[in-house]
Design a protein around this motif. Structure first.
Motif, PDB file in Angstrom:
ATOM      1  N   ALA A   1       0.842  -1.203   0.000  1.00  0.00           N
ATOM      2  CA  ALA A   1       0.000   0.000   0.000  1.00  0.00           C
ATOM      3  C   ALA A   1       0.877   1.251   0.000  1.00  0.00           C
ATOM      4  N   SER A   2       0.224   2.387   0.043  1.00  0.00           N
ATOM      5  CA  SER A   2       0.961   3.658   0.025  1.00  0.00           C
ATOM      6  C   SER A   2       1.841   3.778   1.264  1.00  0.00           C
ATOM      7  N   ALA A   3       2.898   4.500   1.115  1.00  0.00           N
ATOM      8  CA  ALA A   3       3.826   4.705   2.234  1.00  0.00           C
ATOM      9  C   ALA A   3       3.132   5.464   3.360  1.00  0.00           C
ATOM     10  N   GLY A   4       3.530   5.133   4.593  1.00  0.00           N
ATOM     11  CA  GLY A   4       2.989   5.830   5.758  1.00  0.00           C
ATOM     12  C   GLY A   4       1.798   5.137   6.367  1.00  0.00           C
ATOM     13  N   THR A   5       1.415   3.950   5.870  1.00  0.00           N
ATOM     14  CA  THR A   5       0.228   3.279   6.387  1.00  0.00           C
ATOM     15  C   THR A   5       0.548   2.227   7.429  1.00  0.00           C
ATOM     16  N   GLY A   6       1.812   1.830   7.589  1.00  0.00           N
ATOM     17  CA  GLY A   6       2.169   0.794   8.548  1.00  0.00           C
ATOM     18  C   GLY A   6       2.606   1.368   9.875  1.00  0.00           C
ATOM     19  N   TRP A   7       2.671   0.459  10.855  1.00  0.00           N
ATOM     20  CA  TRP A   7       3.045   0.928  12.197  1.00  0.00           C
ATOM     21  C   TRP A   7       4.519   1.297  12.279  1.00  0.00           C
ATOM     22  N   VAL A   8       5.351   0.701  11.433  1.00  0.00           N
ATOM     23  CA  VAL A   8       6.753   1.097  11.395  1.00  0.00           C
ATOM     24  C   VAL A   8       6.882   2.529  10.876  1.00  0.00           C
ATOM     25  N   ASP A   9       6.007   2.893   9.903  1.00  0.00           N
ATOM     26  CA  ASP A   9       6.013   4.279   9.417  1.00  0.00           C
ATOM     27  C   ASP A   9       5.677   5.263  10.528  1.00  0.00           C
ATOM     28  N   ILE A  10       4.750   4.853  11.422  1.00  0.00           N
ATOM     29  CA  ILE A  10       4.389   5.727  12.547  1.00  0.00           C
ATOM     30  C   ILE A  10       5.600   5.981  13.440  1.00  0.00           C
ATOM     31  N   MET A  11       6.329   4.892  13.742  1.00  0.00           N
ATOM     32  CA  MET A  11       7.502   5.039  14.603  1.00  0.00           C
ATOM     33  C   MET A  11       8.613   5.837  13.913  1.00  0.00           C
ATOM     34  N   ALA A  12       8.792   5.611  12.607  1.00  0.00           N
ATOM     35  CA  ALA A  12       9.832   6.351  11.889  1.00  0.00           C
ATOM     36  C   ALA A  12       9.521   7.840  11.838  1.00  0.00           C
ATOM     37  N   GLY A  13       8.268   8.187  11.558  1.00  0.00           N
ATOM     38  CA  GLY A  13       7.888   9.601  11.517  1.00  0.00           C
ATOM     39  C   GLY A  13       8.045  10.280  12.860  1.00  0.00           C
ATOM     40  N   SER A  14       7.649   9.586  13.946  1.00  0.00           N
ATOM     41  CA  SER A  14       7.804  10.191  15.278  1.00  0.00           C
ATOM     42  C   SER A  14       9.272  10.360  15.626  1.00  0.00           C
ATOM     43  N   GLY A  15      10.122   9.398  15.207  1.00  0.00           N
ATOM     44  CA  GLY A  15      11.554   9.535  15.465  1.00  0.00           C
ATOM     45  C   GLY A  15      12.152  10.738  14.778  1.00  0.00           C
ATOM     46  N   VAL A  16      11.711  10.991  13.531  1.00  0.00           N
ATOM     47  CA  VAL A  16      12.198  12.168  12.806  1.00  0.00           C
ATOM     48  C   VAL A  16      11.790  13.458  13.519  1.00  0.00           C
ATOM     49  N   PHE A  17      10.548  13.553  13.961  1.00  0.00           N
ATOM     50  CA  PHE A  17      10.077  14.767  14.648  1.00  0.00           C
ATOM     51  C   PHE A  17      10.810  14.962  15.967  1.00  0.00           C
ATOM     52  N   ILE A  18      10.979  13.875  16.728  1.00  0.00           N
ATOM     53  CA  ILE A  18      11.647  13.996  18.026  1.00  0.00           C
ATOM     54  C   ILE A  18      13.070  14.500  17.850  1.00  0.00           C
ATOM     55  N   ALA A  19      13.762  14.027  16.795  1.00  0.00           N
ATOM     56  CA  ALA A  19      15.133  14.466  16.564  1.00  0.00           C
ATOM     57  C   ALA A  19      15.214  15.967  16.323  1.00  0.00           C
ATOM     58  N   GLN A  20      14.227  16.555  15.654  1.00  0.00           N
ATOM     59  CA  GLN A  20      14.259  17.994  15.379  1.00  0.00           C
ATOM     60  C   GLN A  20      14.048  18.810  16.651  1.00  0.00           C
ATOM     61  N   PHE A  21      13.216  18.314  17.562  1.00  0.00           N
ATOM     62  CA  PHE A  21      12.948  19.050  18.795  1.00  0.00           C
ATOM     63  C   PHE A  21      14.013  18.812  19.859  1.00  0.00           C
ATOM     64  N   ALA A  22      14.744  17.697  19.761  1.00  0.00           N
ATOM     65  CA  ALA A  22      15.728  17.366  20.794  1.00  0.00           C
ATOM     66  C   ALA A  22      17.114  17.897  20.482  1.00  0.00           C
ATOM     67  N   THR A  23      17.391  18.237  19.228  1.00  0.00           N
ATOM     68  CA  THR A  23      18.745  18.635  18.840  1.00  0.00           C
ATOM     69  C   THR A  23      18.734  19.979  18.135  1.00  0.00           C
ATOM     70  N   ARG A  24      19.921  20.495  17.933  1.00  0.00           N
ATOM     71  CA  ARG A  24      20.108  21.671  17.101  1.00  0.00           C
ATOM     72  C   ARG A  24      20.476  21.233  15.688  1.00  0.00           C
ATOM     73  N   GLN A  25      20.367  22.151  14.787  1.00  0.00           N
ATOM     74  CA  GLN A  25      20.731  21.844  13.389  1.00  0.00           C
ATOM     75  C   GLN A  25      22.234  22.049  13.191  1.00  0.00           C
ATOM     76  N   PRO A  26      22.856  21.257  12.330  1.00  0.00           N
ATOM     77  CA  PRO A  26      22.273  20.336  11.344  1.00  0.00           C
ATOM     78  C   PRO A  26      22.099  18.911  11.842  1.00  0.00           C
ATOM     79  N   PHE A  27      22.272  18.700  13.170  1.00  0.00           N
ATOM     80  CA  PHE A  27      22.209  17.336  13.689  1.00  0.00           C
ATOM     81  C   PHE A  27      20.815  16.733  13.504  1.00  0.00           C
ATOM     82  N   GLY A  28      19.770  17.555  13.690  1.00  0.00           N
ATOM     83  CA  GLY A  28      18.418  17.037  13.533  1.00  0.00           C
ATOM     84  C   GLY A  28      18.158  16.517  12.135  1.00  0.00           C
ATOM     85  N   MET A  29      18.537  17.278  11.127  1.00  0.00           N
ATOM     86  CA  MET A  29      18.318  16.838   9.746  1.00  0.00           C
ATOM     87  C   MET A  29      19.201  15.649   9.395  1.00  0.00           C
ATOM     88  N   ALA A  30      20.388  15.590   9.967  1.00  0.00           N
ATOM     89  CA  ALA A  30      21.247  14.427   9.721  1.00  0.00           C
ATOM     90  C   ALA A  30      20.583  13.158  10.236  1.00  0.00           C
TER      91      ALA A  30
END
Length: 394
Positions: free
Chosen positions: A115-144
């Protein structure tokens, strides 16, 4: 080390260093957001994973991963609430998300993978990990970290998918949002600092002006009064009274460097008034003062202002009223005090006092207003004078 790796300082450390309030508020809200995001994504991902467990390639792995994911979510929340983001906490979160992404094919049913990307539970965890990294770090570490999670996702997912691109886009959007919040917080803190500095400077200038006015009042009550008496012939140069007045004036000038009246923080106004009433007034006619005072303790600066104002009023009575008697009364009000000086002398019209005469305007009324009180002078020719000083308290 934490700052060099781009991790935001822990909340307790930021508070101990006196962090700027706006930036501290952004950090606090960031911690709250990360806590809610990790907990909700962990629970939601676990429910979705267990719902599709039977159709996964390795159901046993799904169970193990869900247990580990929920346990980590709880640990993440507890540590984040207690001490804020840290290097090892973020590393553990990235490691968990990377492990789930690498095992994507074994943990998610085939129909979900197709199915389309973003529909599985692993996608949920991956997306939350990306968001948490931006709020927990400074740039460019978050984007890395966002690019790393996207790469691991691409390695673990079958075929070419748009999900890694979406993860990078989510990371960029979150990084932009967080950057704007932090920039505005820094701007607000700079404005608060500038405002506080301006207020401090204004208070310093006001204090300097108040001190200057008080010294001018003291000089008016002493040195200028003596010079006036010499100039008008009230005291001759050879008179011993002049020497006594000069010595008293010098003592007042020397005392300007010390605490006013050398009174404690809480001063007994009634005792200070009795000392002022009995103090000699060289060069002035004798004045008998009938006092009626009650015990009254006031702040030091208030008591000093009332005593000096009363001294000036009594000197005016001795100098101008043409009477040898004055009455002084002190009443205690609910929070403050009222002091009156009354004489039955010749009186005068307050409206006719020249502007350059500072006795009534500064040495009495100005002094009282400087401490939050006020004064009223009531008099008319032939009817005596009544000076009323009051401090309302507070």
């Amino acid at each position: 080390m934490t700052a060099r790796l781009g991790i935001l300082p822990p909340m307790a450390l930021a508070e101990s260093r006196g962090a700027d309030p706006a930036q501290h508020g952004v950090r606090r809200k960031s911690v709250q957001f990360m806590v809610v995001l990790r907990l909700t994504s962990g629970v939601t991902g676990g429910v979705v994973a267990l719902a599709g467990r039977a159709a996964a390639a390795r159901p046993g792995w799904v169970t193990v991963c869900v247990v580990a994911m929920l346990a980590w979510s709880v640990l993440f929340v507890l540590v984040m609430v207690a001490s804020g983001p840290s290097r090892w906490l973020l590393a553990g979160d990235v490691a968990l998300v990377a492990g789930l992404c690498l095992g994507h094919r074994e943990l998610v049913p085939d129909q979900v993978l197709q199915a389309s990307a973003g529909t599985g539970w692993v996608d949920i965890m991956a997306g939350s990990g990306v968001f948490i990294a931006q709020f927990a770090t400074r740039q460019p570490f978050g984007m890395a970290i966002a690019v790393f999670i996207a790469a691991v996702y691409a390695a673990g997912a079958p075929g070419l998918r748009e999900a890694p691109v979406l993860l990078v886009v989510q990371g960029a959007l979150a990084a932009t949002l967080v950057g704007l919040l932090r920039r505005e917080a820094r701007a607000v803190d700079r404005e608060l600092v500038e405002r506080a500095e301006a207020e401090a400077e204004e208070k310093a200038r006001s204090a300097a002006r108040a001190d200057e006015r008080d010294q001018q009042r003291r000089l008016h009550d002493t040195v200028l009064a003596t010079l006036t008496m010499v100039g008008t012939g009230g005291i001759t140069r050879a008179s011993p009274v002049l020497a006594r007045r000069a010595a008293a004036d010098l003592a007042v000038i020397d005392g300007l460097r010390a605490d006013d009246l050398r009174l404690p923080r809480g001063a007994r106004l009634d005792l200070a008034l009795r000392a002022a009433v009995t103090a000699p007034r060289p060069g002035l006619p004798l004045l008998r003062v009938v006092e009626d005072v009650v015990p009254c303790e006031l702040p030091r600066e208030v008591a000093a202002a009332m005593v000096h104002s009363a001294e000036e009023a009594l000197c005016n009575v001795a100098r101008h009223a043409g009477t040898g008697t004055a009455r002084l009364g002190l009443e205690r009000t609910a929070e403050g005090a009222v002091l009156t000086i009354v004489d039955a002398g010749t009186g005068f019209d307050p409206a006719t006092v020249p502007v350059h005469r500072r006795g009534l305007r500064e040495s009495i009324r100005g002094r009282m207003r400087a401490v939050g009180g006020d004064a009223r002078i009531e008099s008319r020719p032939g009817a005596g004078t009544r000076v009323r000083l009051w401090w309302p308290g507070g």
